[in-house]
Write a protein that holds these residues in place. Structure first.
Motif, mmCIF file in Angstrom:
data_model
loop_
_atom_site.group_PDB
_atom_site.id
_atom_site.type_symbol
_atom_site.label_atom_id
_atom_site.label_comp_id
_atom_site.label_asym_id
_atom_site.label_seq_id
_atom_site.Cartn_x
_atom_site.Cartn_y
_atom_site.Cartn_z
ATOM 1 N N GLN A 1 0.828 -1.198 0.000
ATOM 2 C CA GLN A 1 0.000 0.000 0.000
ATOM 3 C C GLN A 1 0.867 1.255 0.000
ATOM 4 O O GLN A 1 1.839 1.350 0.748
ATOM 5 C CB GLN A 1 -0.924 0.014 1.220
ATOM 6 C CG GLN A 1 -2.114 -0.924 1.111
ATOM 7 C CD GLN A 1 -3.123 -0.676 2.202
ATOM 8 O OE1 GLN A 1 -2.801 -0.105 3.240
ATOM 9 N NE2 GLN A 1 -4.357 -1.100 1.985
ATOM 10 N N SER A 2 0.485 2.191 -0.857
ATOM 11 C CA SER A 2 1.162 3.478 -0.890
ATOM 12 C C SER A 2 0.480 4.446 0.071
ATOM 13 O O SER A 2 -0.555 4.141 0.674
ATOM 14 C CB SER A 2 1.146 4.038 -2.317
ATOM 15 O OG SER A 2 -0.185 4.206 -2.762
ATOM 16 N N ASP A 3 1.067 5.616 0.207
ATOM 17 C CA ASP A 3 0.474 6.625 1.101
ATOM 18 C C ASP A 3 -0.888 7.083 0.600
ATOM 19 O O ASP A 3 -1.795 7.360 1.398
ATOM 20 C CB ASP A 3 1.425 7.820 1.219
ATOM 21 C CG ASP A 3 2.743 7.449 1.881
ATOM 22 O OD1 ASP A 3 2.767 6.436 2.601
ATOM 23 O OD2 ASP A 3 3.750 8.172 1.670
ATOM 24 N N GLU A 4 -1.021 7.160 -0.711
ATOM 25 C CA GLU A 4 -2.296 7.613 -1.258
ATOM 26 C C GLU A 4 -3.397 6.574 -1.039
ATOM 27 O O GLU A 4 -4.550 6.930 -0.779
ATOM 28 C CB GLU A 4 -2.149 7.906 -2.751
ATOM 29 C CG GLU A 4 -3.373 8.568 -3.359
ATOM 30 C CD GLU A 4 -3.110 9.106 -4.753
ATOM 31 O OE1 GLU A 4 -4.063 9.574 -5.388
ATOM 32 O OE2 GLU A 4 -1.950 9.048 -5.196
ATOM 33 N N SER A 5 -3.074 5.288 -1.136
ATOM 34 C CA SER A 5 -4.083 4.249 -0.888
ATOM 35 C C SER A 5 -4.526 4.237 0.573
ATOM 36 O O SER A 5 -5.710 4.043 0.878
ATOM 37 C CB SER A 5 -3.539 2.882 -1.282
ATOM 38 O OG SER A 5 -2.412 2.549 -0.500
ATOM 39 N N VAL A 6 -3.589 4.460 1.497
ATOM 40 C CA VAL A 6 -3.953 4.563 2.912
ATOM 41 C C VAL A 6 -4.844 5.768 3.143
ATOM 42 O O VAL A 6 -5.825 5.722 3.908
ATOM 43 C CB VAL A 6 -2.681 4.631 3.777
ATOM 44 C CG1 VAL A 6 -3.031 4.872 5.242
ATOM 45 C CG2 VAL A 6 -1.860 3.354 3.638
ATOM 46 N N HIS A 7 -4.523 6.866 2.467
ATOM 47 C CA HIS A 7 -5.335 8.076 2.567
ATOM 48 C C HIS A 7 -6.752 7.831 2.054
ATOM 49 O O HIS A 7 -7.744 8.267 2.666
ATOM 50 C CB HIS A 7 -4.645 9.190 1.774
ATOM 51 C CG HIS A 7 -5.385 10.478 1.759
ATOM 52 N ND1 HIS A 7 -5.632 11.220 2.895
ATOM 53 C CD2 HIS A 7 -5.946 11.181 0.741
ATOM 54 C CE1 HIS A 7 -6.304 12.317 2.575
ATOM 55 N NE2 HIS A 7 -6.502 12.307 1.270
ATOM 56 N N LEU A 8 -6.881 7.112 0.925
ATOM 57 C CA LEU A 8 -8.198 6.795 0.389
ATOM 58 C C LEU A 8 -8.992 5.899 1.336
ATOM 59 O O LEU A 8 -10.200 6.098 1.532
ATOM 60 C CB LEU A 8 -8.046 6.108 -0.969
ATOM 61 C CG LEU A 8 -7.689 6.988 -2.167
ATOM 62 C CD1 LEU A 8 -7.416 6.130 -3.389
ATOM 63 C CD2 LEU A 8 -8.787 7.978 -2.456
ATOM 64 N N ASN A 9 -8.332 4.918 1.928
ATOM 65 C CA ASN A 9 -9.014 4.027 2.868
ATOM 66 C C ASN A 9 -9.591 4.785 4.052
ATOM 67 O O ASN A 9 -10.731 4.548 4.476
ATOM 68 C CB ASN A 9 -8.044 2.951 3.354
ATOM 69 C CG ASN A 9 -7.992 1.741 2.441
ATOM 70 O OD1 ASN A 9 -8.974 1.049 2.256
ATOM 71 N ND2 ASN A 9 -6.844 1.495 1.861
ATOM 72 N N ARG A 10 -8.815 5.706 4.599
ATOM 73 C CA ARG A 10 -9.287 6.455 5.770
ATOM 74 C C ARG A 10 -10.467 7.352 5.429
ATOM 75 O O ARG A 10 -11.421 7.473 6.207
ATOM 76 C CB ARG A 10 -8.128 7.284 6.337
ATOM 77 C CG ARG A 10 -7.025 6.424 6.974
ATOM 78 C CD ARG A 10 -5.884 7.287 7.449
ATOM 79 N NE ARG A 10 -4.842 6.469 8.098
ATOM 80 C CZ ARG A 10 -3.683 6.954 8.537
ATOM 81 N NH1 ARG A 10 -3.411 8.245 8.411
ATOM 82 N NH2 ARG A 10 -2.806 6.146 9.111
ATOM 83 N N ILE A 11 -10.428 7.995 4.270
ATOM 84 C CA ILE A 11 -11.529 8.881 3.890
ATOM 85 C C ILE A 11 -12.811 8.079 3.656
ATOM 86 O O ILE A 11 -13.909 8.478 4.090
ATOM 87 C CB ILE A 11 -11.147 9.703 2.649
ATOM 88 C CG1 ILE A 11 -10.035 10.703 2.986
ATOM 89 C CG2 ILE A 11 -12.355 10.447 2.103
ATOM 90 C CD1 ILE A 11 -9.583 11.539 1.815
ATOM 91 N N LEU A 12 -12.697 6.939 2.971
ATOM 92 C CA LEU A 12 -13.883 6.117 2.721
ATOM 93 C C LEU A 12 -14.439 5.510 4.008
ATOM 94 O O LEU A 12 -15.656 5.413 4.184
ATOM 95 C CB LEU A 12 -13.554 5.012 1.725
ATOM 96 C CG LEU A 12 -13.303 5.444 0.277
ATOM 97 C CD1 LEU A 12 -13.033 4.247 -0.610
ATOM 98 C CD2 LEU A 12 -14.489 6.234 -0.264
ATOM 99 N N GLU A 13 -13.570 5.108 4.922
ATOM 100 C CA GLU A 13 -14.052 4.586 6.206
ATOM 101 C C GLU A 13 -14.757 5.664 7.011
ATOM 102 O O GLU A 13 -15.769 5.408 7.666
ATOM 103 C CB GLU A 13 -12.876 4.012 6.997
ATOM 104 C CG GLU A 13 -12.363 2.683 6.475
ATOM 105 C CD GLU A 13 -11.224 2.148 7.313
ATOM 106 O OE1 GLU A 13 -10.813 2.864 8.257
ATOM 107 O OE2 GLU A 13 -10.744 1.036 7.038
ATOM 108 N N ARG A 14 -14.231 6.880 6.942
ATOM 109 C CA ARG A 14 -14.876 7.973 7.661
ATOM 110 C C ARG A 14 -16.237 8.303 7.065
ATOM 111 O O ARG A 14 -17.184 8.665 7.785
ATOM 112 C CB ARG A 14 -13.964 9.203 7.645
ATOM 113 C CG ARG A 14 -14.406 10.310 8.592
ATOM 114 C CD ARG A 14 -13.471 11.498 8.538
ATOM 115 N NE ARG A 14 -12.114 11.127 8.905
ATOM 116 C CZ ARG A 14 -11.062 11.185 8.078
ATOM 117 N NH1 ARG A 14 -11.246 11.593 6.829
ATOM 118 N NH2 ARG A 14 -9.869 10.852 8.485
ATOM 119 N N ALA A 15 -16.355 8.211 5.728
ATOM 120 C CA ALA A 15 -17.613 8.566 5.074
ATOM 121 C C ALA A 15 -18.649 7.454 5.162
ATOM 122 O O ALA A 15 -19.834 7.729 5.383
ATOM 123 C CB ALA A 15 -17.348 8.924 3.601
#
Length: 433
Positions: free
Chosen positions: A95-109
């Motif tokens: 996982q790259s930094d951007e994929s981790v960032h996407l995961n956190r935003i989708l989990e929050r939403a």
């Protein structure tokens, strides 16, 4: 492979264009790209296209033990994959930094906003519950991946149906789709991520940024908002501060955008359900044939209709106009016979044709005939001979033959031109001249 470095000329060009309210792809500052949704043959398999950005989402389920803190609730897991298929600079396998960032935003939403009824996923309290897993794979990275992935995940979740069960004491029996009708997942609301890129020290916000605009932007705002206008999450990232006035204005636009997206998602799911009930073939091949090819042709070729009527109505709109060059190309195959006596042009052996509409702005000219066009060589030769016998000979050709024989054609009498054995005998009358 490292990401391509932007030059100073590219950055300054994009920044100056944004200051003049001009975008590289021709959109307005608050205009979003076209959204297309297609479903696979299985429940919970969705392909979403936002402009040139593509994402594939799939929802699966399995029976697991619940968490000790919430023994009567199911679980929800979200995973986003950014690999070399999305862009060459992403590494596969980690996982790259951007994929981790996407995961956190989708989990929050999706997860933290409690849009899924987790209590309905409980089979046996403290023993067995359903675990829903949403896997999102980015197929092409052309900017605003967050919006595309959130739409794909939410659509797949709303489209998914879990198998029905029967609880017999401590035993849980899972029924197949043929045995019992599957059950849909209960959703309380539909949260959508809407992204904006910030320019000019926090004073200008553009909607649905492309990949180039994302790299040049000073900051980025991501709203997690549902169709009721309720804020489910907010992410601010970048090097500049955003004013309160800009934040409020963009939040109102994001609320309208979320309402429109939810309506499109519900309409697409409803249409897919109707097609399945009618027995229409569903799946990615049919969806690509109906949507992708037609829309791609409209975007690239911009086919326009001008002198044709669709469904009995006159074509007035700009999309229903065809260029004159296309009309000439269509009518170039029609043979015309020139009649000097009448002075008019008449089509010869012209079959009636109908306009078949393809998509929103495309059409195909199809001949309307019930005859069999697959002829043998003998039938084709007979058709050509019959067509040749019906075609009248022009007076200019006859006069040319007469001059070659040295005998002038007189008016009012019959003149017989005798030719060699290779040529035929032609009889001229006054009407022919």
């Amino acid at each position: 492979m490292k990401e391509t470095v932007l030059s100073n000329n590219e950055k300054s060009f994009v920044q100056r264009a944004i200051l003049e309210s001009i975008r590289v792809d021709g959109r307005k500052l608050d205009e979003f790209r076209r959204l297309r949704i297609s479903f696979g043959s299985e429940w919970g398999l969705v392909h979403v296209v936002l402009g040139e950005t593509r994402a594939l989402a799939r929802v699966t389920c399995e029976v697991v033990q619940p968490k000790a803190t919430r023994p009567n609730e199911g679980t929800l897991f979200i995973n986003v994959e950014l690999g070399p298929m999305a862009a060459p600079h992403f590494d596969g396998g980690r996982q790259s930094d951007e994929s981790v960032h996407l995961n956190r935003i989708l989990e929050r939403a999706l997860k933290d906003s409690a849009c899924v009824d987790l209590e309905s996923l409980c089979l046996v309290a403290e023993e067995k519950v359903w675990n829903l897993r949403i896997d999102v794979n980015v197929l092409n990275h052309e900017g605003n991946v967050i919006d595309c992935c959130s739409i794909a995940a939410l659509t797949a979740l709303a489209h998914f149906k879990r198998p029905d069960i029967t609880v017999d004491g401590e035993n849980v029996i899972l029924h197949t789709l043929e045995e019992k009708e599957p059950i849909k997942v209960t959703l309380f609301h539909y949260p959508i991520c809407v992204s904006y890129a910030i320019f000019n020290k926090g004073t200008i916000a553009i909607a649905d940024p492309s990949y180039l605009e994302e790299r040049v932007a000073e900051a980025k705002m991501v709203f997690g908002i549902n169709s009721y206008g309720e804020l489910c999450g907010l992410h601010l990232g970048g090097i500049t501060l955003t004013s309160a006035d800009l934040l409020l204005r963009t939040s109102v636009k994001a609320s309208k955008r979320a309402r429109v997206l939810v309506e499109k998602i519900k309409a697409a799911i409803l249409k897919d359900a109707e097609d399945r009930d009618k027995g229409v073939m569903v799946g990615f091949p049919e969806g690509i044939e109906r949507n992708e090819v037609t829309v791609h042709a409209e975007d690239r070729l911009q086919v326009r209709l001008k002198n044709f009527k669709l469904d009995g109505s006159k074509a007035d709109t700009e999309e229903d106009i065809i260029e004159d060059s296309d009309i000439n190309e269509i009518t170039s195959n029609v043979d015309y016979v020139q009649s000097e006596s009448a002075g008019t042009n008449e089509p010869m052996d012209q079959e009636p044709a109908v306009i078949v509409k393809c998509g929103d702005n495309g059409a195909v000219l199809v001949p309307k005939s019930d005859t069999n066009h697959w002829l043998t060589e003998e039938e084709l030769r007979g058709e050509e001979e019959a067509r040749g016998s019906k075609r009248p000979k022009s007076s200019a050709k006859v006069a040319k033959k007469t001059r070659l024989q040295g005998k002038p054609a007189t008016t009012g009498q019959t003149s017989v031109v005798a030719d060699c054995s290779d040529e035929e005998t032609v009889t001229l009358t006054s009407t022919d001249l």
